[in-house]
Design an enzyme around this catalytic site. Structure first.
Site, short mmCIF file in Angstrom:
data_model
loop_
_atom_site.label_atom_id
_atom_site.label_comp_id
_atom_site.label_asym_id
_atom_site.label_seq_id
_atom_site.Cartn_x
_atom_site.Cartn_y
_atom_site.Cartn_z
N GLY A 78 1.01 -0.92 0.21
CA GLY A 78 0.06 -0.19 -0.09
C GLY A 78 0.51 1.32 0.48
O GLY A 78 0.74 1.92 -0.93
N THR A 79 1.54 1.69 0.75
CA THR A 79 2.69 2.72 0.96
C THR A 79 3.38 2.74 -0.25
O THR A 79 2.85 4.27 -0.77
CB THR A 79 3.94 2.41 1.85
OG1 THR A 79 2.99 1.95 3.41
CG2 THR A 79 4.49 3.16 2.10
N ASN A 158 -8.35 3.83 8.20
CA ASN A 158 -8.50 2.11 8.43
C ASN A 158 -8.71 2.44 10.44
O ASN A 158 -7.95 1.87 10.90
CB ASN A 158 -6.56 2.60 8.29
CG ASN A 158 -5.82 3.48 8.77
OD1 ASN A 158 -6.40 5.07 7.65
ND2 ASN A 158 -4.84 3.75 9.21
N GLN A 186 -7.81 -1.15 2.75
CA GLN A 186 -8.06 -1.63 3.46
C GLN A 186 -9.82 -2.31 3.26
O GLN A 186 -9.90 -2.23 3.86
CB GLN A 186 -9.57 -0.06 5.00
CG GLN A 186 -7.48 0.26 5.89
CD GLN A 186 -7.66 -0.90 6.51
OE1 GLN A 186 -7.56 -2.20 7.09
NE2 GLN A 186 -6.45 -0.67 7.16
N HIS A 208 -1.51 -8.18 2.61
CA HIS A 208 -1.26 -8.60 4.22
C HIS A 208 -2.60 -7.74 4.77
O HIS A 208 -3.30 -8.18 5.41
CB HIS A 208 0.07 -7.73 4.65
CG HIS A 208 -0.02 -6.57 5.18
ND1 HIS A 208 -0.67 -6.64 6.81
CD2 HIS A 208 0.35 -5.39 4.50
CE1 HIS A 208 -0.08 -4.96 6.40
NE2 HIS A 208 0.37 -4.03 5.24
N THR A 244 12.76 -8.17 -10.79
CA THR A 244 12.93 -9.29 -10.67
C THR A 244 11.10 -9.23 -9.40
O THR A 244 10.80 -9.41 -8.55
CB THR A 244 13.68 -10.33 -10.54
OG1 THR A 244 14.23 -9.70 -11.08
CG2 THR A 244 12.99 -11.93 -10.52
N CYS A 329 1.27 8.09 23.93
CA CYS A 329 1.18 8.25 25.42
C CYS A 329 2.65 9.03 24.79
O CYS A 329 4.06 7.81 24.20
CB CYS A 329 1.09 7.95 26.81
SG CYS A 329 1.45 9.09 27.75
N1 PLP Z 1 -3.36 2.69 3.65
C1 PLP Z 1 -4.04 2.52 4.55
C2 PLP Z 1 -5.25 3.36 4.58
C3 PLP Z 1 -3.46 1.54 5.13
O1 PLP Z 1 -4.25 1.08 5.89
C4 PLP Z 1 -1.89 1.46 5.15
C5 PLP Z 1 -2.04 0.10 6.11
O2 PLP Z 1 -2.16 0.11 7.84
C6 PLP Z 1 -1.20 1.80 4.48
C7 PLP Z 1 -1.47 2.43 3.29
C8 PLP Z 1 0.08 0.63 3.68
O3 PLP Z 1 0.01 0.07 3.74
P1 PLP Z 1 1.05 -1.13 3.66
O4 PLP Z 1 1.08 -1.79 4.69
O5 PLP Z 1 0.90 -2.42 2.38
O6 PLP Z 1 2.36 -0.64 3.13
#
Ligand code: PLP
Length: 385
Positions: A78-79, A158, A186, A208, A244, A329
């Site tokens: 996702g990132t 999320n 999500q 994941h 790859t 915290c």
């Molecule tokens: N975007 C959302 C809404 C997420 O909840 C997350 C992960 O918690 C990400 C992006 C990032 O995904 P990844 O963990 O595959 O990099």
């Protein structure tokens, strides 16, 4: 039913953080890692099965979201998908001071990508959300600028699980000739998604979050959308994302997604039953439930009056129950999540927020144990204070 987690097992209720790898996906991954080690880009016969697995995985994933196979580009998750979508939309236009529109409750993968682009000359417009966490399409309509290059609004949040009106947002974006990206990390595998009906140009997903392996995901890029390569190198992924391919992880992702799609309706019904059971167990407890009605199944963000979410999370952890918190915290100060702040959760409750996200493996009994354990912790807290 007693409230004690007498089974001495871990109850995992943090499925928005990650999900357990599906058994069949794991078995497939191991088999491929061991027995199909060739590079899919090579031209001898040892590589042919890998090319086929890659092609079939792409087709399976595309079929789940009603995309075309060539519109699915494999990424590390996702990132990366989020970074790529945002950065590729603006990097070729830096001389025009491009504008990015996003929402106040996006994941840091989007917000920090926007912040990085702001540092090199872009402007960023942040859309507000209502108390349920939903973007109002009118707000988008009013904020589009001639120099807006991309609009990115997540499909489901999320932290509070709110599902956004992405179809309406895409219609507004397209009427103004703009690109709409959605972070669906999500949502994919949990709610039905048809990219053609939704009308999005790009969509991020991560395996994941739907019982696939970590470190693999994809970016859907609609045919006709120009995308700068994010990683330069070889000719993999239609010359758009070099490196790859991780064939075992890609095949496992496709299998996990197919399985989630097959059982989606049944899983969603079970998850909403499990959530109701938990909420019933909290009868008489002073809390609010965040995120409105249109939310991901099994996703609960609960704020308990005059509590600390972090303390609740640790107390539950001592009872072998895994949940997340909406605050942390930090050097003697409570750091409240930007999502809860944007929803304007009332001050008496905001510190006491925990996120409970059930997965398809959670049982009715898990929900009862969490509900009764939480009630007990809150009662003990009251009697000691
Ligand atoms: N975007 C959302 C809404 C997420 O909840 C997350 C992960 O918690 C990400 C992006 C990032 O995904 P990844 O963990 O595959 O990099």
């Amino acid at each position: 039913m007693t409230a004690v987690n007498s089974l001495n097992k871990i109850i995992y209720a943090d499925n928005a953080a990650t999900t357990r790898l599906d058994d069949d996906a794991f078995a497939l991954m191991i088999d491929l890692q061991k027995n199909f080690f060739a590079n899919p880009s090579s031209d001898y016969k040892l590589s042919r099965p890998l090319k086929k697995i890659l092609r079939e995985s792409r087709e399976k994933i595309a079929a789940c979201i009603n995309a075309e196979p060539q519109e699915i580009i494999f990424t590390s998750g996702g990132t990366e998908s989020d970074n790529w979508a945002i950065k590729s939309a603006v990097l070729a236009h830096l001389s025009e001071q491009p504008n990015i529109i996003t929402s106040a409750i996006e994941h840091k993968a989007i917000l920090n990508s926007c912040a990085a682009m702001e540092k090199i000359g872009c402007t960023v417009t942040i859309l507000p959300v209502d108390k349920c966490g939903a973007v109002n399409p009118v707000d988008l309509q009013e904020r589009i600028l001639p120099q807006t290059k991309i609009i990115s609004v997540m499909l489901a949040n999320n932290e509070v699980g709110t599902i956004q009106p992405v179809k309406s947002l895409a219609e507004i974006a397209h009427a103004a000739n703009k690109i709409l990206h959605t972070d669906a990390v999500q949502a994919v595998g949990h709610i039905p998604i048809d990219v053609k009906i939704l009308g999005v140009d790009m969509l991020s997903a991560s395996a994941h979050k739907f019982n696939g392996p970590k470190g693999i995901g994809f970016l859907y890029v609609r045919d006709g959308i120009k995308l700068l390569p994010y990683i330069d190198g070889g000719a993999q992924e239609f010359l758009k994302r070099a490196g790859t391919e991780n064939v075992p992880a890609i095949a496992a992702m496709a299998l996990a997604l197919e399985k989630n799609y097959r059982d989606m309706k049944r899983n969603a019904e079970k998850l909403s039953d499990v959530s109701k059971i938990l909420l019933n167990c909290l009868n008489g407890v002073d809390f609010i439930s965040n995120g409105g009605k249109n939310r991901l199944p099994g996703h609960l963000s609960l704020s308990f009056k005059n509590c600390e979410g972090e303390t609740l999370m640790h107390r539950l952890d001592l009872k072998n129950i895994c949940v997340a918190t909406g605050s942390a915290c930090n050097s003697q100060q409570m750091q409240i999540s930007h999502v809860l702040r944007a929803l304007e959760v009332s001050e008496d409750y905001i510190n006491g927020t925990i996120r409970i996200t059930f997965g398809k493996e959670n049982s009715h009994e898990d929900a009862e144990i969490i509900g009764e354990t939480l009630t007990k912790i809150l009662q003990e807290r009251k009697s000691t204070s």
